[in-house]
Write an enzyme that holds these catalytic residues in place. Structure first.
Site, PDB file in Angstrom:
ATOM      1  CG  LEU A  15     -20.922 -13.724  13.221  1.00  0.00           C
ATOM      2  CD1 LEU A  15     -19.846 -14.018  14.260  1.00  0.00           C
ATOM      3  CD2 LEU A  15     -21.691 -12.459  13.591  1.00  0.00           C
ATOM      4  CB  SER A  25      -3.961 -17.203  16.224  1.00  0.00           C
ATOM      5  OG  SER A  25      -3.063 -18.297  16.151  1.00  0.00           O
ATOM      6  CB  SER A  26       0.746 -17.559  19.116  1.00  0.00           C
ATOM      7  OG  SER A  26       0.475 -18.928  18.842  1.00  0.00           O
ATOM      8  CB  CYS A  27      -0.302 -18.771  13.673  1.00  0.00           C
ATOM      9  SG  CYS A  27      -1.873 -18.092  13.122  1.00  0.00           S
ATOM     10  CE1 TYR A  55      -7.720 -18.832  12.325  1.00  0.00           C
ATOM     11  CE2 TYR A  55      -5.515 -18.966  13.255  1.00  0.00           C
ATOM     12  CZ  TYR A  55      -6.873 -18.848  13.420  1.00  0.00           C
ATOM     13  OH  TYR A  55      -7.400 -18.737  14.689  1.00  0.00           O
ATOM     14  CE  LYS A  95      -8.287 -15.562  14.223  1.00  0.00           C
ATOM     15  NZ  LYS A  95      -9.527 -15.126  14.898  1.00  0.00           N
ATOM     16  CB  THR A 131       0.085 -19.690  23.459  1.00  0.00           C
ATOM     17  OG1 THR A 131       1.019 -20.621  22.911  1.00  0.00           O
ATOM     18  CG2 THR A 131      -0.568 -20.267  24.704  1.00  0.00           C
ATOM     19  CG  LEU A 141      -6.280 -21.049  23.208  1.00  0.00           C
ATOM     20  CD1 LEU A 141      -7.518 -20.252  22.804  1.00  0.00           C
ATOM     21  CD2 LEU A 141      -5.795 -20.621  24.583  1.00  0.00           C
ATOM     22  CG  HIS A 184      -5.652 -26.781  17.179  1.00  0.00           C
ATOM     23  ND1 HIS A 184      -6.900 -26.206  17.300  1.00  0.00           N
ATOM     24  CD2 HIS A 184      -4.952 -25.972  16.340  1.00  0.00           C
ATOM     25  CE1 HIS A 184      -6.948 -25.105  16.573  1.00  0.00           C
ATOM     26  NE2 HIS A 184      -5.794 -24.943  15.979  1.00  0.00           N
TER      27      HIS A 184
END
Length: 327
Positions: free
Chosen positions: A47, A113-115, A142, A146, A170, A172, A185
């Site tokens: 990709l 992502s929540s970041c 990162y 996003k 959030t 996962l 993680h």
């Protein structure tokens, strides 16, 4: 999957179907009939190669796209490989979203992502908090990638009238996670740590950081259900709850726990009976990350899997698959 196809049959491409989230989305979609599900492994389709992505879209003509492909990892991985995290994620997003526009994809869902939110954002973090402050330094590359994905979707919608949507999950966890101790993680890392400590009869387990940061955790099957729900919303319903300049939706449980509480719960689930020692010399990351999920709830969806239940499921999956786990 369907065995016959007509002009009305949705052709749904799940990008990243071998990852934890992509696999869960594929499981959700496989339940329903009257659809063609399209997948490619990384070996079959890189990709980050724009020409290959464009050729795939031209040949397969997907009508819907779930963009779950991404390079992901925990604090250590993000801090160690920042160039890889920003480059690969930017390239994947740009190539897939641009090809989706070029080839007339009817609807696309981008997973962020929540970041993306500022390190010191007010809690719980609402969608409007985006770009209102500085990011957490350990995963800034990162997070920027996003954020770029969200803005790509917004920009194509604004200029070309596409229907590209974004969801921000959030933290996962669940089946298919990466249990490598160096690059995973927090939940899979702790599951493996406690399991190996139990097997070895260790007296203690060391956990990075002070244990004080608070985190929200969402089971990956809940995340997949939320993605399918958001993708199925009619444009009028989706747009009525979003500002064109803030078009993404948070996905979470609306509840958080401290890392210390999480570690104790995982220790209980695994059956580890020793001590837990925290190492404050290691980074904590963002002090708290709790999402405001009121928008998604108003659109008819909320999480169903409780944290302890999800951790028990995850540990069972780990035990059943540990011989073949990917690093």
């Amino acid at each position: 999957m369907v065995t016959t196809e007509d002009s009305e049959t949705p052709r749904i491409y799940v990008a990243g179907h071998r990852g934890m989230v992509g696999a869960a989305i594929l499981r959700q979609l496989t339940v329903a009939s009257h659809r063609v599900l399209l997948t490619r492994t990384h070996r079959e389709l890189d990709l980050t190669d724009s020409a290959a992505v464009d050729a795939f879209f031209a040949a397969e003509r997907p009508t819907q796209v779930y963009l779950a492909a991404a390079k992901v990892g925990g604090i250590h991985a993000n801090d160690t490989y920042p160039a890889e995290f920003i480059y690969q994620n930017l390239m994947i997003e740009a190539n897939v979203i641009h090809a989706a526009w070029r080839h007339g994809v009817e609807r696309l869902l981008f997973l962020g992502s929540s970041c993306i939110y500022p390190r010191d954002a007010a809690q719980p973090m609402a969608e409007e908090a985006l770009l209102t402050g500085g990011l957490e330094p350990t995963n800034e590359p990162y997070a920027i990638a996003k954020i770029a994905g969200i803005k790509l979707c917004e920009s194509y919608n604004r200029q070309y009238g596409t229907d590209f949507r974004s969801v921000m999950p959030t933290n996962l966890y669940g089946p298919g996670d990466n249990f490598d101790l160096a690059n995973s993680h927090v939940i899979p890392a702790l599951v493996r740590k406690f399991h190996e400590a139990k097997q070895a009869g260790a007296a203690e387990v060391e956990v990075w950081g002070s244990g004080r940061p608070r985190r929200e955790f969402l089971h990956v099957d809940d995340m997949a259900a939320a993605c399918v729900h958001v993708m199925g919303l009619e444009p009028a319903a989706h747009q009525a709850h979003t500002d064109p300049r803030c078009s993404h939706l948070n996905v979470g449980t609306g509840e958080d726990v401290s890392i210390a509480e999480l570690a104790r719960t995982i220790g209980e689930v695994v059956g580890f009976e020793g001590e837990i020692r925290f190492d404050p010399s290691k980074p904590d990351g963002t002090p708290r990350k709790l999402l405001d999920v009121s928008r998604l709830r108003s659109l008819g969806w909320q999480a169903a899997i409780e944290l302890r239940e999800g951790l028990e499921q995850t540990y069972r999956w780990f035990l059943e698959n540990r011989a073949s786990l990917r690093a």
